[in-house]
Design an enzyme around this catalytic site. Structure first.
Site, PDB file in Angstrom:
ATOM      1  N   CYS A   5      16.186  -3.006 -11.296  1.00 25.06           N
ATOM      2  CA  CYS A   5      16.450  -4.442 -11.462  1.00 25.06           C
ATOM      3  C   CYS A   5      17.672  -4.672 -12.339  1.00 25.06           C
ATOM      4  O   CYS A   5      18.443  -5.602 -12.112  1.00 25.06           O
ATOM      5  CB  CYS A   5      15.226  -5.151 -12.041  1.00 25.06           C
ATOM      6  SG  CYS A   5      13.869  -5.255 -10.859  1.00 25.06           S
TER       7      CYS A   5
ATOM      8  N   GLU B 115      12.002  -9.468 -10.446  1.00 21.55           N
ATOM      9  CA  GLU B 115      13.415  -9.784 -10.709  1.00 21.55           C
ATOM     10  C   GLU B 115      14.259  -9.675  -9.436  1.00 21.55           C
ATOM     11  O   GLU B 115      15.076 -10.533  -9.133  1.00 21.55           O
ATOM     12  CB  GLU B 115      13.990  -8.827 -11.768  1.00 21.55           C
ATOM     13  CG  GLU B 115      13.349  -8.959 -13.136  1.00 21.55           C
ATOM     14  CD  GLU B 115      12.124  -8.068 -13.317  1.00 21.55           C
ATOM     15  OE1 GLU B 115      11.396  -7.828 -12.327  1.00 21.55           O
ATOM     16  OE2 GLU B 115      11.900  -7.627 -14.448  1.00 21.55           O
TER      17      GLU B 115
ATOM     18  N   ALA C  86       0.832  -1.206   0.000  1.00 23.62           N
ATOM     19  CA  ALA C  86       0.000   0.000   0.000  1.00 23.62           C
ATOM     20  C   ALA C  86       0.865   1.253   0.000  1.00 23.62           C
ATOM     21  O   ALA C  86       0.490   2.279  -0.575  1.00 23.62           O
ATOM     22  CB  ALA C  86      -0.925  -0.007   1.211  1.00 23.62           C
TER      23      ALA C  86
HETATM   24  N1  THU Z   1       7.364  -4.911 -12.147  1.00 26.45           N
HETATM   25  C1  THU Z   1       8.174  -5.999 -12.036  1.00 26.45           C
HETATM   26  O1  THU Z   1       7.979  -6.855 -11.164  1.00 26.45           O
HETATM   27  N2  THU Z   1       9.219  -6.097 -12.897  1.00 26.45           N
HETATM   28  C2  THU Z   1       9.491  -5.223 -13.896  1.00 26.45           C
HETATM   29  O2  THU Z   1      10.466  -5.400 -14.616  1.00 26.45           O
HETATM   30  C3  THU Z   1       8.631  -4.060 -14.113  1.00 26.45           C
HETATM   31  C4  THU Z   1       7.543  -3.854 -13.108  1.00 26.45           C
HETATM   32  C5  THU Z   1       6.227  -4.811 -11.224  1.00 26.45           C
HETATM   33  C6  THU Z   1       6.334  -3.739 -10.197  1.00 26.45           C
HETATM   34  C7  THU Z   1       4.889  -3.481  -9.882  1.00 26.45           C
HETATM   35  O3  THU Z   1       4.454  -4.402  -8.901  1.00 26.45           O
HETATM   36  C8  THU Z   1       4.160  -3.787 -11.171  1.00 26.45           C
HETATM   37  O4  THU Z   1       5.053  -4.552 -11.961  1.00 26.45           O
HETATM   38  C9  THU Z   1       3.746  -2.555 -11.957  1.00 26.45           C
HETATM   39  O5  THU Z   1       4.809  -1.699 -12.159  1.00 26.45           O
END
Ligand code: THU
Length: 168
Positions: free
Chosen positions: A123, A83, A74
């Protein structure tokens, strides 16, 4: 008029990137399994805010596969991408094992995306550190239903990167 130093004029650094593009059916069995694990990991994502589920699967040098997913909060910035969740978990469970390959898959509430999502900047930085830590490039498989992008390492996705070498 200001004079330009001819030594500095018109010099450019060109950065090029090659990405192998494949379809799922063209992957090796090992790559297909890792991609499957990344897709499956999206089912364990906690994404009540973005409704965007990302899964990652890391193949370690000892053959073990660690998977993880994005975990939201939240207080938005407290959440973590798939990643980094995966790499940190892999490194904390198996600190001596290099990561050979990392597969990443993303889906909305409807379906997986046709074309891959690339990892975010933070990441990429963690991927770079993991490569440096073990002295080996990490192959990256970005899954999309229509296309899978295969990268030989994070270097090309993070040119002019900051790393521990600068701290010496
Ligand atoms: N997100 C990832 O887990 N990896 C990525 O490479 C890009 C974005 C997630 C973060 C967030 O929980 C959701 O995707 C939207 O941005």
């Amino acid at each position: 008029m200001q004079k330009t130093n001819p030594e500095h004029a018109m010099k450019q650094i060109k950065l090029e990137i090659n990405i192998d593009v494949r379809h799922y059916d063209e992957l090796t069995e090992e790559d297909r399994k890792l991609t499957d694990a990344a897709r499956e990991a999206t089912n364990r994502s906690y994404a009540p805010y973005s409704h965007f589920s990302v899964g990652a699967a890391a193949l370690l040098e000892n053959g073990i596969v660690i998977s993880g997913s994005n975990q939201e909060n939240a207080a938005y910035p407290s959440g973590l991408c798939a990643e980094r969740t995966t790499l940190f978990y892999a490194n904390s469970q198996y600190p001596d094992q290099a990561v050979k390959t990392l597969a990443i898959a993303a889906r909305t509430e409807e379906d997986f995306l046709d074309t891959p999502i690339p990892p975010c900047g933070a990441c990429r930085q963690v991927l770079l550190e993991t490569e440096k830590r073990f002295g080996k490039p990490i192959r990256i498989l970005l899954y999309g239903k229509k296309n899978i992008y295969i990268l030989k390492g994070i270097g090309k996705l993070l040119p002019l990167s900051f790393g521990g070498d600068y701290l010496k």
